[in-house]
Design a protein around this motif. Structure first.
Motif, PDB file in Angstrom:
ATOM      1  N   THR A  73       0.804  -1.210   0.000  1.00  6.92           N
ATOM      2  CA  THR A  73       0.000   0.000   0.000  1.00  6.92           C
ATOM      3  C   THR A  73       0.835   1.256   0.000  1.00  6.92           C
ATOM      4  OG1 THR A  73      -1.572  -1.225   1.289  1.00  6.92           O
ATOM      5  CG2 THR A  73      -1.900   1.136   1.168  1.00  6.92           C
ATOM      6  N   ALA A  74       0.459   2.181  -0.831  1.00  7.03           N
ATOM      7  CA  ALA A  74       1.244   3.392  -0.963  1.00  7.03           C
ATOM      8  C   ALA A  74       0.828   4.428   0.039  1.00  7.03           C
ATOM      9  CB  ALA A  74       1.093   3.949  -2.359  1.00  7.03           C
ATOM     10  N   SER A  91       2.356   7.552  -0.516  1.00  3.31           N
ATOM     11  CA  SER A  91       2.956   8.681  -1.177  1.00  3.31           C
ATOM     12  C   SER A  91       1.957   9.777  -1.406  1.00  3.31           C
ATOM     13  CB  SER A  91       3.540   8.231  -2.510  1.00  3.31           C
ATOM     14  OG  SER A  91       2.519   7.809  -3.351  1.00  3.31           O
ATOM     15  N   HIS A 108      -0.910   9.063  -4.156  1.00  2.00           N
ATOM     16  CA  HIS A 108      -2.196   8.432  -3.864  1.00  2.00           C
ATOM     17  C   HIS A 108      -2.514   8.554  -2.393  1.00  2.00           C
ATOM     18  CE1 HIS A 108      -1.640   6.866  -7.860  1.00  2.00           C
ATOM     19  NE2 HIS A 108      -0.581   6.206  -7.474  1.00  2.00           N
ATOM     20  N   LEU A 148       9.609   2.183  -6.575  1.00  2.00           N
ATOM     21  CA  LEU A 148       8.156   2.358  -6.574  1.00  2.00           C
ATOM     22  C   LEU A 148       7.487   1.440  -5.558  1.00  2.00           C
ATOM     23  CD1 LEU A 148       7.006   2.737 -10.315  1.00  2.00           C
ATOM     24  CD2 LEU A 148       7.007   4.467  -8.525  1.00  2.00           C
ATOM     25  N   SER A 149       7.939   0.188  -5.520  1.00  2.00           N
ATOM     26  CA  SER A 149       7.343  -0.771  -4.596  1.00  2.00           C
ATOM     27  C   SER A 149       7.548  -0.331  -3.144  1.00  2.00           C
ATOM     28  CB  SER A 149       7.956  -2.157  -4.816  1.00  2.00           C
ATOM     29  OG  SER A 149       7.431  -3.088  -3.912  1.00  2.00           O
ATOM     30  N   TRP A 176       8.102   2.731  -2.113  1.00  2.48           N
ATOM     31  CA  TRP A 176       7.377   3.981  -1.875  1.00  2.48           C
ATOM     32  C   TRP A 176       5.898   3.711  -1.655  1.00  2.48           C
ATOM     33  CZ3 TRP A 176       8.508   8.727  -0.564  1.00  2.48           C
ATOM     34  CH2 TRP A 176       7.574   9.743  -0.758  1.00  2.48           C
ATOM     35  N   PHE A 177       5.345   2.818  -2.463  1.00  4.67           N
ATOM     36  CA  PHE A 177       3.923   2.529  -2.349  1.00  4.67           C
ATOM     37  C   PHE A 177       3.601   1.668  -1.128  1.00  4.67           C
ATOM     38  CE2 PHE A 177       3.731   4.292  -6.448  1.00  4.67           C
ATOM     39  CZ  PHE A 177       2.412   4.526  -6.768  1.00  4.67           C
ATOM     40  N   SER A 178       4.591   1.079  -0.500  1.00  5.93           N
ATOM     41  CA  SER A 178       4.335   0.256   0.683  1.00  5.93           C
ATOM     42  C   SER A 178       4.272   1.090   1.951  1.00  5.93           C
ATOM     43  CB  SER A 178       5.418  -0.821   0.837  1.00  5.93           C
ATOM     44  OG  SER A 178       6.674  -0.230   1.080  1.00  5.93           O
ATOM     45  N   LYS A 223      -2.905   2.269  -7.559  1.00  4.92           N
ATOM     46  CA  LYS A 223      -1.799   1.774  -6.736  1.00  4.92           C
ATOM     47  C   LYS A 223      -1.570   0.290  -6.964  1.00  4.92           C
ATOM     48  CE  LYS A 223      -3.408   3.315  -2.830  1.00  4.92           C
ATOM     49  NZ  LYS A 223      -3.509   3.513  -1.367  1.00  4.92           N
ATOM     50  N   VAL A 241       1.825  -1.583  -8.328  1.00  5.96           N
ATOM     51  CA  VAL A 241       2.462  -2.652  -7.567  1.00  5.96           C
ATOM     52  C   VAL A 241       2.520  -3.933  -8.381  1.00  5.96           C
ATOM     53  CG1 VAL A 241       2.235  -4.111  -5.520  1.00  5.96           C
ATOM     54  CG2 VAL A 241       1.887  -1.653  -5.328  1.00  5.96           C
TER      55      VAL A 241
END
Length: 989
Positions: A42-43, A45, A48, A103-104, A106-108, A194, A198
């Protein structure tokens, strides 16, 4: 035709009713995608930020799809070689891998709300995709007013499309390059994007070799010219080795533009020049326009997310496919979401033990049954956002063991609104730039408040028109209303599903009406005409007086006119007068809060936490007949939300949403509340109402105010209130704000257990009289009570544990407590299944105790030996002078032996029967009152047998005396016993 004219034309005839045609229902088959990725999810950032987990939950490393009504589609992984000839160098390949990893990670990052309210779930757990329906620009701009909910469900079932197929060829066989994905607030747009990112990071989206997400909100903050290549490397440094080959290779690139409504795009050549060079600096909006024109990087694919009102900003010729996110219109999707989220390990908290999974399963089952009843909650949960709110509220109600300041019900609703409306403006094209939440508070809040004041939850089209349209004066206001109707209306209001009320609207979640009504009042929007005019005049005159001060000071030096200072002071009078009127308004807010909090007609309702629980899980039992009169609406959360909104934490969040509540205003309201709320709280409140008052103090989060309010609260009666872990935590938290001793705490029949006693331990220490009867407290709870009584700060002097399964092991712990306690004077163990062995354990430790004055061991199946043993120990005790032994298995011989130990001989009064030799016992009425009070919880047949024995004993003793006065007393008592026996046999007692 201008937007305002179009809006005004639509509003005149059935405009609000037409909205129900676009509201999904609940019974048609839909698509469910359970997609999983192998890495973190889950992001958190800025891209989102607004919706955290509202669209779903995830499952590791697998992709399972269920598609109702259509053939199962399986995505085939294929490692595309096309375009990789230009990326054979190790640097470029490593750059994309680093980009995926970045990205992974950051979105976590989890948003605060996900970590704060319940267990957090990443997108690589189980994810339920919302339904996506293929649409067209005509359907967006001209929704059919005659389209019923059922018709739309059937139509959207035929037009459903999966996220993986959005870029497939269209009906004409043309390859789709630009996709517009639109949906109203709360349908799960950001969460879906998102998940898409992912999935690509973990190799589950092989169609694209590179994915580059952008936030349109981020792009809107700058108009400084910048090239596309510089923009990419500025946001994603790992791609600096890949950017030079963009446009020069056949690399399959996907650009994601999230939240297009934040950008004002101009597709006219006069407004945005053509640009095909990725290295040429242009404004960010020009980059977006040329990407969509396919003039810049024409081979790149683009997916745009937006609200419905902004779809028209992109000319239709630049869009290959329109797709609408419809949320969870089928109850099967809702059930799936709830089952996955509420069944996750850790959802039940750390202290669940063996009962945690069973309770989670029970919650899911009750929630599913409520959804199947076609309840209003099914209409609400078509929005994934509300599914998150339901799960979060259930976690708060059932699995909260402690309540830190961050966990309040008001905090949940405030954070829920931040997740959906943070940074959102109603219309970026409008020069006023009003925040969406501020507009909602003024308009929907007004509707909510009028409903609360008139005690109604259903609103007609006329109500909506009066609330939203009556004060519209300008074209800007009409445009704002049009945007609200298309983007936000369904988030707060939905058609009523009750029979006979199909043409009315209700708030999506009942508590949301009370929250918005509270926000409307606290923000000061509830004003009379004089207050509104006075505020405007005050602002104008205040500004004029500042400018006039400078002018008059200069003129007075040149022309010594004495009236000029007087005129200047007159200009200042009105703002000062209005500030006093504002203070009156804050007194009114405090008075409204007190009136709503202590309404006598609400005194005997369930407490608010039980009301919320019932609104989500429903009420078990037969359904109400359609012709049966409905219960009066209850709005007891309204004043509690008013207090919660005034807390510092919630005011800070609301300020981010454009709803500012000044510190001075909050201080003055709290000051006024001392005169109203605290004074009204001194009245005797029923248990459920007292629980609501304690919950109000918890939501208010003002320790100084709470301490002052509790000084007058010396007796706390919460009998028969179901004390869940949350309520125990609230009681402990609120009572912890004060340090005074509590004269009496009544927790009779409150469903307490050992865990509850641990939570309440600091409060119990300060209680003098403690009622714990009828709570199923067993040996584990007695261990906690032992620790309580042995504590050096224990103030308990009267402890009542009647009708609890204490047993022999519990008696062992209580005996240890008696030996070391220095405060207890009265102990009731009536009907606690002690038996002879349990009483023997207590008798062994009685000699160590020096304060006990009264001990109740009635109805414990004691025989002669045990009864004689405890009385023999008691007569040697320094202070113990009364032992209750009635309703035990004591024979006539045992009775005579106990009678020989009367007070005038040995200093101990043993209450066994209603007789004392040839006289009536002085305590006969007390014994019968005990029987009467406890009869609903005792074995009636055994009570009948004991009453029959008592009656025989009375008649026998009466025959042994010739004293007419004593005979009269015997006859009176016999009459009472016979009356009780008769009512017991006829079932009227």
């Amino acid at each position: 035709m201008s937007r305002a004219v179009r809006c005004q034309t639509c509003l005149r005839w059935g405009s609000w009713t037409r909205l129900r045609g676009s509201l999904p229902g609940s019974r048609a088959a839909r698509c469910v995608y359970l997609c999983a990725a192998s890495g973190p999810g889950t992001a958190g950032s800025s891209l989102h930020r607004k919706i955290l987990h509202v669209g779903g939950v995830s499952l590791p490393r697998s992709c399972v799809r269920y598609q109702g009504g259509s053939q199962e589609h399986r995505a085939q992984r294929s490692s595309s070689r096309h375009g990789l000839d230009h990326l054979r160098n190790v640097a470029s390949s490593d750059a994309i891998k680093k980009h995926q990893k970045s990205l992974s990670a950051w979105f976590s990052n989890q948003p605060n709300e996900e970590r704060q309210f319940g267990p957090s779930f990443s997108l690589d757990a189980i994810h339920v995709d919302p339904v996506i329906r293929e649409s067209s620009l005509e359907q967006v701009l001209k929704p059919s007013p005659d389209l019923t909910v059922q018709h739309q469900l059937q139509q959207s079932c035929r037009q459903v499309i999966s996220l993986q197929n959005l870029f497939d060829v269209d009906a004409c066989g043309r390859q789709v390059k630009n996709v517009v994905l639109y949906g109203t607030v709360g349908t799960g747009k950001s969460t879906l994007i998102k998940k898409m990112v992912v999935d690509w990071c973990h190799g589950l989206l092989p169609r694209f070799e590179l994915v580059i997400p952008f936030s349109c909100e981020d792009l809107s903050h700058s108009n400084v010219p910048i090239s596309l290549r510089r923009l990419i490397t500025k946001k994603y440094q790992h791609l600096r080795d890949v950017v030079p080959v963009l446009g020069a290779s056949n690399l399959k690139v996907l650009f994601i533009l999230n939240g297009l409504e934040r950008l004002n795009l101009d597709f006219r050549l006069a407004g945005t020049e053509l640009c095909c060079d990725p290295s040429e600096p242009v404004p960010p909006s020009a980059i977006v326009v040329n990407l969509l024109r396919k003039y810049l990087l024409p081979e790149a694919s683009i997916i745009v997310t937006t609200r419905p009102s902004a779809v028209r900003r992109i000319p239709g010729k630049y869009v290959g496919r329109y797709a609408e996110i419809c949320g969870f219109p089928d109850t099967n999707l809702q059930k799936l979401y709830f089952q996955l989220r509420l069944s996750q390990p850790g959802c039940g908290g750390e202290d669940d033990g063996d009962g945690g999974p069973a309770e989670q399963e029970n919650l899911v089952e009750m929630l599913s049954r409520n959804l199947e009843r076609q309840n209003q909650i099914a209409a609400a949960c078509f929005l994934p956002s509300y599914c998150w709110l339901v799960c979060t509220t259930l976690h708060f109600l059932y699995f909260t063991r402690t309540v830190p300041p961050s966990q309040t019900l008001t905090g949940i609703y405030t954070s829920f609104l931040r997740l959906n409306f943070s940074g959102e403006v109603l219309d970026s094209a409008d020069p006023t730039n009003i925040s969406m939440m501020n507009y909602v508070a003024k308009t929907v809040g007004k509707l909510a408040h009028e409903g609360v004041m008139s005690r109604k939850t259903c609103f007609t089209e006329e109500d909506l028109q009066q609330c939203f349209e009556v004060e519209m004066k300008t074209e800007s206001e009409l445009n704002q209303l049009e945007v609200f109707r298309s983007d936000v209306f369904r988030f707060f209001l939905t058609p009523c599903v009750q029979p006979g009320k199909e043409h009315t609207f209700v708030f999506t979640i009942p508590a949301m009406q009370e929250y918005l009504a509270a926000l409307y009042v606290v923000l000061g929007e509830k004003k009379t005409l004089a207050q509104k005019v006075g505020k405007e005049l005050s602002e104008v005159i205040g500004k004029v007086s500042e400018d006039a001060a400078v002018v008059l000071s200069i003129v007075s030096k040149v022309l010594p006119l004495r009236f000029l200072p007087v005129l200047f002071n007159l200009l200042k009078i009105f703002p000062r007068f209005f500030s006093r009127l504002s203070g009156k308004n804050r007194d009114t807010i405090a008075r409204t809060m007190a009136e709503e909090l202590f309404k006598e007609e609400d005194y005997y309702n369930d407490d608010v936490l039980d009301q919320i629980n019932s609104s989500i899980l429903g009420v078990e039992g037969p359904m109400r007949h359609p012709d049966e009169a409905a219960d009066d609406e209850v709005f007891e959360l309204f004043p509690i939300f008013m207090g919660g909104i005034l807390s510092r934490r919630n005011r800070a969040i609301l300020d981010q949403l454009g709803c500012s509540i000044k510190n001075l205003a909050a201080f003055e309201i709290a000051k006024a509340m001392k005169k109203t709320v605290i004074r009204n709280s001194r009245k005797g409140l029923p248990p459920s109402e007292l629980m609501d008052y304690l919950f109000f103090l918890h939501e208010f989060q003002n320790e100084r105010f709470t301490a002052e309010a509790l000084r007058s609260l010396r007796t706390v009666n919460l009998s028969s209130v179901k004390m869940t872990p949350l309520k125990c935590s609230v009681l402990a938290s609120v009572m912890g704000a004060a340090c005074h001793e509590v004269e009496e705490l009544n927790l009779t029949s409150c469903n307490l257990d050992a865990s509850s006693l641990r939570t309440l331990f600091p409060v119990l220490l300060r209680c003098k009289v403690l009622h714990l009867q009828l709570n199923s407290l067993g040996p584990d709870a007695c261990r906690e009570i032992r620790d309580l009584l042995l504590h050096d700060k224990c103030a308990v002097s009267n402890l009542r544990l009647g009708n609890n399964p204490v047993g022999e092991q519990g008696a062992r712990y209580l005996a240890e407590a008696l030996a070391g306690n220095r405060s207890l004077t009265h102990l009731s163990l009536l009907h606690t299944a002690l038996g002879d062995r349990g009483v023997e354990l207590i008798a062994q430790q009685l000699a160590e105790n020096q304060q006990l004055q009264e001990l109740n061991l009635g109805y414990n199946s004691l025989t002669d030996a045990a009864a004689l043993r405890v009385v023999e120990v008691a007569k040697k005790h320094a202070t113990l002078d009364k032992v209750h032994l009635y309703f035990n298995d004591i024979s006539e011989d045992g009775k005579r032996a106990l009678d020989s130990l009367r007070m005038d001989r040995d200093g101990v009064r043993a209450l066994v029967f209603l007789t004392a030799g040839t006289d009536v016992s002085d305590y006969w009425s007390s014994i019968l009152n005990v029987v009467h009070r406890n009869l609903p919880f005792w074995d009636r047949e055994r009570v009948r047998q004991h009453l029959a024995l008592i009656l025989q004993d009375l008649e026998s003793s009466r025959r042994q005396t010739a004293n007419p006065w004593r005979i009269a007393k015997f006859l009176r008592v016999e009459s009472e016993v016979k009356k009780m026996l008769g009512r017991l046999q006829h079932g009227t007692l």
